[in-house]
Write an enzyme that holds these catalytic residues in place. Sequence first.
Site, PDB file in Angstrom:
ATOM      1  CG  ASP A  37      -7.247  -3.966   3.896  1.00  0.00           C
ATOM      2  OD1 ASP A  37      -8.210  -3.814   4.658  1.00  0.00           O
ATOM      3  OD2 ASP A  37      -7.100  -3.346   2.827  1.00  0.00           O
ATOM      4  CE1 TYR A  43      -3.193  -2.817   0.060  1.00  0.00           C
ATOM      5  CE2 TYR A  43      -3.936  -2.108   2.215  1.00  0.00           C
ATOM      6  CZ  TYR A  43      -4.060  -2.941   1.125  1.00  0.00           C
ATOM      7  OH  TYR A  43      -5.045  -3.888   1.103  1.00  0.00           O
ATOM      8  CG  ASP A 101      -3.154 -19.799   0.068  1.00  0.00           C
ATOM      9  OD1 ASP A 101      -2.297 -19.636   0.966  1.00  0.00           O
ATOM     10  OD2 ASP A 101      -2.935 -20.523  -0.923  1.00  0.00           O
ATOM     11  CE  LYS A 136       0.308 -17.623  -2.071  1.00  0.00           C
ATOM     12  NZ  LYS A 136      -0.601 -18.768  -1.930  1.00  0.00           N
ATOM     13  CG  ASP A 145     -12.929  -5.954   6.480  1.00  0.00           C
ATOM     14  OD1 ASP A 145     -12.444  -5.332   7.457  1.00  0.00           O
ATOM     15  OD2 ASP A 145     -13.567  -5.403   5.571  1.00  0.00           O
TER      16      ASP A 145
END
Length: 352
Positions: A244, A141, A220, A188, A248
Amino acid sequence: MPKVAVLPGDGIGREIIPEALKVLQAVLSDSPLKFEFANYLIGGAAIDAVGKALPADTLTACQEADAVLLGAIGGPKWDTLPAQERPELGALLPIRKELGLYSNIRPVKMIPSLISASTLKEDVVKNVDMVVIRELTGGIYFGEKGRQADPPAAYDVLLYTEDEIRRILELGFVTAQGRRKKLCSVDKANVLESSRFWREIAEDMAKTYPDVELTHMYVDNAAMQLVRYPEQFDVIVTENMFGDILTDLASMLGGSIGMLASASMNGKKGLYEPAHGSAPDIAGQNKANPLATILSAAMMLRYTFDLNHEADRIENAVARVLEQGYRTADLAKPGDQILGTREMGEAVIAAL
Ligand code: NAD
């Protein structure tokens, strides 16, 4: 005198922040510490008043304060502005960066009386009690980004320095030490070099925290495990973009986004806010659930001011109100008695 900069923002932010302040004033009324709470503009409200989503006096006040309590910002009225001027890019990302808030902490704990509000089966969520820690000022980001004309393409660079990785992992280890002593680092590493670097550093740091059990999980798989068997997690630590998405996802385990508190920290200094947005669809109707903001205020007392007893009192009052069957519309089942934003705030104060 402890100073708190209060930023109600837009939409339901202006309804939920007053309820959190009322609860704070009630719980702090016996405290020898005299807090100063001062309101400042941010987001769309600030654009309307002074033409800028993060006015200079708001930023200065936040820099000088011990903690910041934020409602929510944004709304359709400002969605057509150029991206950099909109409330989110114009205020949220800069304030995190300016205050050096490199970590976001979100506790997710099932409150027994809300089990039926979860979209997952009772057996899966009943023992959920975890903290998700997300790195907030590094990674993709904030990396270099751009476009090229020929052939048409776009890029965002994912870069992490060793220092950025160490300080967020340290928060993960220390948080785990204060809980069930299990830290799951999500990455990852099968694909990304930055993740392999992150994993090496985590392994190195684990030697300093022999009491904490460190595990690694690919992002994942972590998404899958969070809905399959979420009670396996104690503390999760991960980089910005993975965090992020996973925060959620984890928020839904607890039933409603209206319940999820969050803290963004730089050492003791913190910005405390509910995890949800400004909910323009219900703004101004006394329908918003103020509990995530009230629980964020409790986190502020705990993490910035070390007032654990007062924080416990707020959290227990919230649990009691829910046990008594009080619900805002987002939590209600058919037949439940529905309270408005202000009435829910009053109910928490009565339960203190
Ligand atoms: P949102 O979280 O505002 O709303 C999503 C849904 O959840 C809506 O149906 C809303 O009514 C409901 N909801 C959210 N909070 C609630 C609460 N406390 N009580 C009851 N119901 C609640 O997300 P969105 O609709 O994607 O975004 C709306 C605006 O908020 C956008 O401008 C967005 O950019 C902004 N936003 C701001 C923040 C922030 O300030 N940190 C975070 C996310 C979104």
